[in-house]
Each structure stands twice: as C-alpha cells, then as structure tokens.
Design a protein around this motif. Structure first.
Motif, PDB file in Angstrom:
ATOM      1  N   ASN A  37       0.834  -1.192   0.000  1.00 58.87           N
ATOM      2  CA  ASN A  37       0.000   0.000   0.000  1.00 58.87           C
ATOM      3  C   ASN A  37       0.874   1.250   0.000  1.00 58.87           C
ATOM      4  O   ASN A  37       1.682   1.441   0.920  1.00 58.87           O
ATOM      5  CB  ASN A  37      -0.907  -0.012   1.238  1.00 58.87           C
ATOM      6  N   LYS A  38       0.714   2.085  -1.010  1.00 62.06           N
ATOM      7  CA  LYS A  38       1.507   3.311  -1.101  1.00 62.06           C
ATOM      8  C   LYS A  38       1.342   4.206   0.117  1.00 62.06           C
ATOM      9  O   LYS A  38       2.258   4.917   0.508  1.00 62.06           O
ATOM     10  CB  LYS A  38       1.101   4.102  -2.354  1.00 62.06           C
ATOM     11  N   GLU A  39       0.158   4.195   0.691  1.00 59.14           N
ATOM     12  CA  GLU A  39      -0.148   5.114   1.792  1.00 59.14           C
ATOM     13  C   GLU A  39       0.159   4.534   3.170  1.00 59.14           C
ATOM     14  O   GLU A  39      -0.057   5.203   4.177  1.00 59.14           O
ATOM     15  CB  GLU A  39      -1.639   5.504   1.734  1.00 59.14           C
ATOM     16  N   PRO A  43       6.350   0.433   7.677  1.00 64.20           N
ATOM     17  CA  PRO A  43       7.254   0.069   6.582  1.00 64.20           C
ATOM     18  C   PRO A  43       6.981  -1.291   5.959  1.00 64.20           C
ATOM     19  O   PRO A  43       7.036  -1.450   4.736  1.00 64.20           O
ATOM     20  CB  PRO A  43       8.636   0.119   7.237  1.00 64.20           C
ATOM     21  N   MET A  44       6.664  -2.301   6.771  1.00 63.83           N
ATOM     22  CA  MET A  44       6.436  -3.642   6.252  1.00 63.83           C
ATOM     23  C   MET A  44       5.205  -3.728   5.343  1.00 63.83           C
ATOM     24  O   MET A  44       5.051  -4.693   4.598  1.00 63.83           O
ATOM     25  CB  MET A  44       6.270  -4.631   7.417  1.00 63.83           C
TER      26      MET A  44
END
Length: 237
Positions: free
Chosen positions: A18-20, A24-25
């Motif tokens: 997911n870009k948003e 971090p994972m």
C-alpha cells in the motif's frame, strides 16, 4: 542417495503493498520473489528459466546467478522456528526446490545433469531484506545468514529443458571442501578471518564477483556493513 527436483518455480516482478501505509512492512514494493509452480518442461537458458525474471538487476540475475535453488528440508525448520505455515516451497523466491539436500551437502563447483541441462554451483545466496518483508519477520535475512540456510545459485553450462520429478546426476565435484555452509561461515561468521577469506577468494569456480569482493576485503582488511542488505526498508520498522 538420489536428489530430486521436487518443484520448479518461475515468476516476473510484481508490485504489492500500500503506497499510503505508515508501517514500513506494509508499504508498496516491487520484487520477483513471488514465484508460482510450473508444470511440465521449462527451458533453462544461460541466464535463467523461461518465464522467470528479476527486478533488482544490480543484485540479482546474470549468468552467475542464473538459477536459484533451495533445499526442501529447510522449510520444516523455518515452520517450526517461526511458526509460519506459509513458509513452504517457493517462499524464498527459488526456482528449483531440491530434495534431499542442504547447504552442508552441496559445494561450489558441484556440477549436475538435470533433464537436458548441465548446471554448476556458483555461490551461496546473499540473504536480503525481501523475504523478511514478505513474511513480516524483520530479522529473517539475519536468521538465514546465521543458520547458513541461504540456498545457492547455479550457472548453466548447457542449456536444456527441466521439469519436476527429474533426478540430479552429479557429474563433477572439484571442491568438496567448499560447501555452501562453509562458504557462509567464512563470509558471514568469520569476517576477520582474512586467511580463510583469501582462500575462498582463490576458489576458481566461485562466482567472479564474489571472488573480487572477498579479495578486496582481504586487501583493505575491512568488515562489510550489512545493514542495508539485510534490513533495507524494514529497518525503520
């Protein structure tokens, strides 16, 4: 003891996540680690299997890393150690699942006939952060490295078709002392043992890029910083 090609996996790079995402994972990333089993004969060429590919061409692919193999026995260890049932054949992004064999029973230069192809062990895999990202286990690359359960790469000496169920026939074993496990110990567990590092760097059938890297370590008496390789974008987690 016969060694079998238990499964064959191929896959092209894909983007997941997911870009948003703030974790971090869970952020968007692209990798060719997500491979699928393939039935029937697959052509094994000098730079890999037909239908397979890599995303990070700086660190993956090429004739010295044409085919990535992993021992099936390792997966029962990881399932027990980490409690992740999805850690099974193909999870490490390998092309060939070999059984029964482990890193302490296969060596640099081991040459096998498999189907119509002839392949030769070139180097251990240098574990990176991508399996860790896939299974959300931050230290997985370090665990692969410290246990020596890294898998290994083949160069392709003779192109040909391969398929699951075939038997690996050992053609030559010129360097039995340099098992993949031993290489991992020298590279990772003994970073200051420059005599052994020099000896490994002089193994003629070890991948040329690895030989050069180790020779440089000996020359400069340096210990590599592995953080970006083993943690990558997971480091902020």
């Amino acid at each position: 003891m016969s060694i079998f090609l238990k499964q064959v996996f191929i896959g092209l790079p894909k983007t997941v996540g997911n870009k948003e995402a703030t974790i971090p994972m869970e952020r968007e990333w692209t990798s060719a680690i997500f491979k699928e089993p393939v039935q029937g004969s697959v052509w094994m060429g000098k730079t890999g299997l037909a239908g397979d590919g890599q995303w990070d061409l700086e660190h993956h692919g090429g004739p010295e890393k044409a085919v990535f193999a992993y021992g099936f026995e390792n997966y029962s260890y990881w399932q027990k150690e980490l409690g992740i049932t999805e850690l099974t054949s193909g999870a490490m992004g390998e092309n060939l699942v070999m059984d029964p064999i482990t890193e302490d029973t296969i060596s640099i230069g081991d040459t096998f006939q498999i189907g119509g192809a002839v392949i030769q062990v070139s180097q251990p895999r240098q574990p990176c952060w991508k399996p860790a990202h896939r299974f959300k286990v931050k230290n997985l690359a370090l665990l692969l490295q410290t246990t020596g359960r890294t898998g290994w790469y083949f160069r392709v000496l003779q192109e040909g078709g391969v398929e699951e169920g075939q038997t690996f026939t050992l053609v030559d074993r010129p360097s039995p002392q340099w098992t993949i496990q031993k290489c991992n110990q020298v590279i990772h567990a003994k970073p200051q043992d420059f005599d052994e590092i020099r000896e490994l760097s002089q193994c003629e059938l070890f991948a040329p890029s690895m030989r050069a890297t180790l020779a440089k370590r000996v020359s400069l008496k340096e210990t590599p910083d592995i953080r970006s390789r083993v943690f990558g974008p997971n480091e902020l987690e």
